[in-house]
Design an enzyme around this catalytic site. Structure first.
Site, PDB file in Angstrom:
ATOM      1  N   GLN A  24      -4.406   2.460   8.020  1.00  9.67           N
ATOM      2  CA  GLN A  24      -5.029   1.792   9.161  1.00  9.67           C
ATOM      3  C   GLN A  24      -4.678   2.493  10.459  1.00  9.67           C
ATOM      4  O   GLN A  24      -3.572   2.987  10.649  1.00  9.67           O
ATOM      5  CB  GLN A  24      -4.587   0.334   9.211  1.00  9.67           C
ATOM      6  CG  GLN A  24      -5.601  -0.579   9.849  1.00  9.67           C
ATOM      7  CD  GLN A  24      -5.410  -2.027   9.431  1.00  9.67           C
ATOM      8  OE1 GLN A  24      -5.027  -2.304   8.306  1.00  9.67           O
ATOM      9  NE2 GLN A  24      -5.673  -2.940  10.332  1.00  9.67           N
TER      10      GLN A  24
ATOM     11  N   SER B 105       0.157   3.258   3.177  1.00  9.78           N
ATOM     12  CA  SER B 105      -0.151   1.834   3.165  1.00  9.78           C
ATOM     13  C   SER B 105      -1.452   1.584   2.398  1.00  9.78           C
ATOM     14  O   SER B 105      -1.509   1.832   1.192  1.00  9.78           O
ATOM     15  CB  SER B 105      -0.201   1.288   4.595  1.00  9.78           C
ATOM     16  OG  SER B 105      -0.233  -0.121   4.596  1.00  9.78           O
ATOM     17  N   LEU B 106      -2.538   1.133   3.054  1.00 11.39           N
ATOM     18  CA  LEU B 106      -3.777   0.888   2.317  1.00 11.39           C
ATOM     19  C   LEU B 106      -4.281   2.154   1.634  1.00 11.39           C
ATOM     20  O   LEU B 106      -4.995   2.089   0.624  1.00 11.39           O
ATOM     21  CB  LEU B 106      -4.858   0.319   3.242  1.00 11.39           C
ATOM     22  CG  LEU B 106      -5.637   1.297   4.140  1.00 11.39           C
ATOM     23  CD1 LEU B 106      -6.881   1.851   3.452  1.00 11.39           C
ATOM     24  CD2 LEU B 106      -6.030   0.626   5.435  1.00 11.39           C
TER      25      LEU B 106
ATOM     26  N   ARG C 279      -6.718  -8.154   0.711  1.00  9.70           N
ATOM     27  CA  ARG C 279      -5.437  -7.760   1.307  1.00  9.70           C
ATOM     28  C   ARG C 279      -5.499  -7.878   2.819  1.00  9.70           C
ATOM     29  O   ARG C 279      -4.586  -8.400   3.461  1.00  9.70           O
ATOM     30  CB  ARG C 279      -5.113  -6.330   0.881  1.00  9.70           C
ATOM     31  CG  ARG C 279      -3.763  -5.771   1.360  1.00  9.70           C
ATOM     32  CD  ARG C 279      -3.603  -4.359   0.781  1.00  9.70           C
ATOM     33  NE  ARG C 279      -2.331  -3.740   1.101  1.00  9.70           N
ATOM     34  CZ  ARG C 279      -2.105  -2.958   2.157  1.00  9.70           C
ATOM     35  NH1 ARG C 279      -3.091  -2.730   3.019  1.00  9.70           N
ATOM     36  NH2 ARG C 279      -0.922  -2.405   2.364  1.00  9.70           N
TER      37      ARG C 279
ATOM     38  N   HIS D  15       4.085  -5.048   6.759  1.00  8.45           N
ATOM     39  CA  HIS D  15       5.245  -4.455   6.075  1.00  8.45           C
ATOM     40  C   HIS D  15       6.573  -5.067   6.537  1.00  8.45           C
ATOM     41  O   HIS D  15       7.562  -4.369   6.730  1.00  8.45           O
ATOM     42  CB  HIS D  15       5.246  -2.931   6.237  1.00  8.45           C
ATOM     43  CG  HIS D  15       4.036  -2.289   5.627  1.00  8.45           C
ATOM     44  ND1 HIS D  15       3.829  -2.255   4.258  1.00  8.45           N
ATOM     45  CD2 HIS D  15       2.948  -1.700   6.180  1.00  8.45           C
ATOM     46  CE1 HIS D  15       2.669  -1.662   4.014  1.00  8.45           C
ATOM     47  NE2 HIS D  15       2.122  -1.331   5.155  1.00  8.45           N
TER      48      HIS D  15
ATOM     49  N   GLN E 155       4.696  -3.532  -1.778  1.00  2.16           N
ATOM     50  CA  GLN E 155       4.294  -2.765  -0.602  1.00  2.16           C
ATOM     51  C   GLN E 155       3.898  -3.661   0.572  1.00  2.16           C
ATOM     52  O   GLN E 155       4.063  -3.291   1.735  1.00  2.16           O
ATOM     53  CB  GLN E 155       3.122  -1.851  -0.999  1.00  2.16           C
ATOM     54  CG  GLN E 155       2.680  -0.878   0.063  1.00  2.16           C
ATOM     55  CD  GLN E 155       1.173  -0.717   0.059  1.00  2.16           C
ATOM     56  OE1 GLN E 155       0.447  -1.669   0.296  1.00  2.16           O
ATOM     57  NE2 GLN E 155       0.720   0.494  -0.215  1.00  2.16           N
TER      58      GLN E 155
END
Length: 309
Positions: A9, A92-93, A117, A201, A250
């Protein structure tokens, strides 16, 4: 050796992937499949929509994955497939994009998982309660100590270990602000609050982790064609059960990107292809491993240059 890496992101821009879709039928099909999976015109938002709407977490996550996969399918149509990589990784994503490219999760399942998500992460903490900040010029151990010290009876933790001089902290807004001020006192070059709407996170994302645990339990995950370097472990994983567990971890765990790239470098990887929108990961990689070669694949021109290399 080579690794394919996929952005997270923040890399989103209006118009991303449109040239790929115009030049490659396989890339166009990716956007069509994602639209069908979500039952909406996400591609219209990506190419012609409002930037603030695209930046919403629920939209940015599947949109960035779609753009990465469009670039990857364009590469495949030129005869460059996953066998050209020794490892995959994503920030991340981007870990979902990496798994999709490696054949572990179908494109439609990946799109639906990322939409869920994004929604779950946004809804986990009311707007205004959480925050994130980038701390520049201090190492991870120092920032981790500062975050713990600033937390008090609130949450503040090191969320993203991006490169040797950039660590992102996440948690309750007041605690993050205390940590940012403390970081400046301890010699940080800058401490910048990030324009995000939730403390990603961090343990405050536990409600979202629970949602993803339920969702991932019902999704078919196959062993990836090449090992994934998992964000929260900074080591290879190929077993579907482990992948499922680590994707849940995660959500609340730290993105150990610096350690992941260091692992790949030590394993012999010298070439990193950043597949999708932006060049953020390439910059991080060069700061982690100065001898690494990076290449961005995000447009038809990038693919033409690759073929001519």
């Amino acid at each position: 050796m080579r690794a394919f890496v996929f952005p997270g992101q923040g890399a989103q821009t209006i118009g991303m992937g449109r040239e790929l879709a115009e030049a490659y039928p396989a890339a166009r099909d990716v956007f069509r499949e994602v639209d069908e999976a979500l039952d909406e015109d996400l591609s219209g938002l990506i190419w012609n929509g409002d930037a603030d709407e695209l930046t919403l977490t629920r939209n940015a996550q599947p949109a960035l994955m779609a753009t990465s996969m469009a670039a990857f399918r364009a590469l495949e149509s030129e005869g460059i497939n996953i066998s050209e990589a020794d490892y995959v990784a994503g920030h991340s994503l981007g870990e979902y994009s990496a798994l999709c490219a490696a054949g572990a999760i179908s494109l439609q399942d990946t799109a639906r998982l990322l939409r869920l998500r994004g929604q779950a992460m946004q809804e986990a903490v009311p707007v205004g309660i959480g925050a994130m900040a980038a701390i520049l010029g201090l190492d991870f151990a120092t920032v981790d100590e500062i975050a713990r010290e600033a937390a008090g009876d609130e949450v503040c933790q090191a969320a993203n270990d991006n490169d040797p001089g950039q660590v992102v902290i996440s948690g309750h807004k007041e605690a993050v602000e205390r940590a940012a001020a403390l970081a400046k006192e301890r010699g940080a070059k800058r401490a910048l609050l990030l324009p995000v709407s939730a403390p990603f996170h961090s343990v405050l994302m536990q409600p979202a982790a629970a949602v993803m645990a339920d969702a991932l339990a019902g999704v078919d995950i196959q062993p990836p064609a090449v090992p994934l370097i998992a964000n929260v472990r900074a080591e290879p994983v190929i077993e579907p059960g482990a992948i499922r567990r680590l994707l849940v971890e995660q959500v609340t765990g730290s993105v150990r990107w610096r350690e992941s790239i260091a692992f790949l470098t030590e394993a012999g990887v010298t070439e990193f292809w950043e597949i999708g929108a932006g060049k953020t990961l390439s910059g991080m990689i060069k700061r982690i491993s100065k001898d690494a070669t990076t290449r961005h694949i995000g447009s038809p021109a990038d693919i033409t240059a690759l073929k001519g290399a």
